[in-house]
Design a protein around this motif. Structure first.
Motif: not given
Length: 329
Positions: A177-186, A46-49, A9-13, A122-130
């Motif tokens: 976006y490293l911090l916001v990804i980490a906060m999503g994981m946390y 953040l959602l990806s994390g 739902y959030i992704k849709a928004l 490209g951002i998402m490809l980097q996400f997969v690797l990191l």
């Protein structure tokens, strides 16, 4: 892993905000742009994390770095991007506006310079690797792990400032976006704990002050000079709201038809990103030569863009899943 409907739902928004933003009916210097539409990509990250942590909680670093699984994840993001880019190239050659060299073709794809949101793949490809390394750090060191990643993010911003990095390069790098990804994981790892409202409110207020200060005064930040409204400091603003949404409505169920449509739009959000790109970079101009959409008003322009992007994106997602799904699974 069972899908959490509130995430879709959030992704849709968010993807709706993306399309509306690219219609340019919302002024780039408006409050709406600052506090809503500019927060979309940090929200997506953040959602990806969060979802990565959810699916990897019991995996070792070796399992997360499994070459076969990572290649499947890369294909899941790369194939739609390539298809969209090929459509873009065909459009260029049909119009005969510009003859692209091989270097131009490669450079535009890698740098995401072929339309609004072209950098996101490209951002998402980097996400997969990191992501495996980031999640390993957050899971092992908890708050201190988030701090470590935050420091890396901060050092990146310092390097950007010292080297006077060009915006074209900055926009395609995930490090902002490293911090916001980490906060999503946390958030995912600590979703069962009690989150104190006063800390979330304080965090949100820090984010508001950061965003509003340059908007209401003549003050300009000396460090976060590129994409300042989506920098690592933006995490303070977006995290509390996402925390409330994800934890308060994690059991949300949508039984009616509208809820199912919204849910599927969320699932297809990545594909919608590329359909809206194709629409705004080529289809829209072609339509304007036949129909003056502006005479029909801004509302019609927004609704039309949403209809084309959402319906086209859902169809693209279905076709991609049907044709290439065997590669992704």
């Amino acid at each position: 892993m069972q899908r959490i409907k509130i995430i879709d739902y959030i992704k849709a928004l968010f993807i709706i905000f993306v399309v509306v933003t690219h219609t340019e009916v919302i002024p780039g210097d408006s409050i709406v742009q600052l506090f809503i539409t500019a927060q979309v990509v940090p929200g997506f990250m953040l959602l990806s994390g969060y979802t990565y942590a959810l699916s990897s909680q019991k995996k070792t670093l070796r399992q997360m770095c499994n070459t076969r699984k990572m290649m499947k994840a890369i294909c899941r993001y790369l194939v739609p991007a390539i298809i969209a880019y090929l459509i873009y190239l065909v459009g260029w050659y049909i119009r005969g506006d510009y003859r692209l060299t091989i270097w131009d073709i490669v450079y535009r794809f890698v740098m995401g310079l072929y339309g609004p949101g072209g950098y996101y793949g490209g951002i998402m490809l980097q996400f997969v690797l990191l992501a495996p390394v980031l999640f390993f750090i957050v899971r092992k060191y908890n708050q201190f792990g988030v701090l470590i990643i935050g420091v890396i993010n901060f050092l990146f911003e310092i390097i950007v400032r010292i080297w006077n990095m060009h915006e074209v390069v900055y926009r395609v790098l995930i490090f902002k976006y490293l911090l916001v990804i980490a906060m999503g994981m946390y958030l995912c790892l600590n979703r069962m704990k009690k989150w104190h409202k006063k800390y979330l409110v304080l965090c949100w207020l820090i984010g508001v002050v950061y965003l509003i200060l340059p908007y209401c005064t003549s003050y300009q930040y000396h460090l976060f000079t590129l994409w300042s409204e989506t920098s690592m400091m933006d995490t303070f603003f977006i995290f509390p709201m996402m925390c409330v949404a994800l934890l308060k409505f994690d059991k949300l169920e949508g039984a009616n038809g509208i809820a199912k449509v919204i849910e599927y739009i969320g699932k297809a959000s990545y594909h919608i990103m590329y359909v809206q790109l194709i629409y705004f970079v080529g289809v829209k101009d072609a339509l304007y030569t036949m129909i003056d959409l502006q005479k029909m008003g801004s509302l019609f322009e927004v609704v039309f863009a949403l209809a084309v992007s959402l319906v086209g994106g859902v169809i693209f997602h279905k076709l991609d899943t049907k044709i290439f799904g065997v590669i992704y699974r």
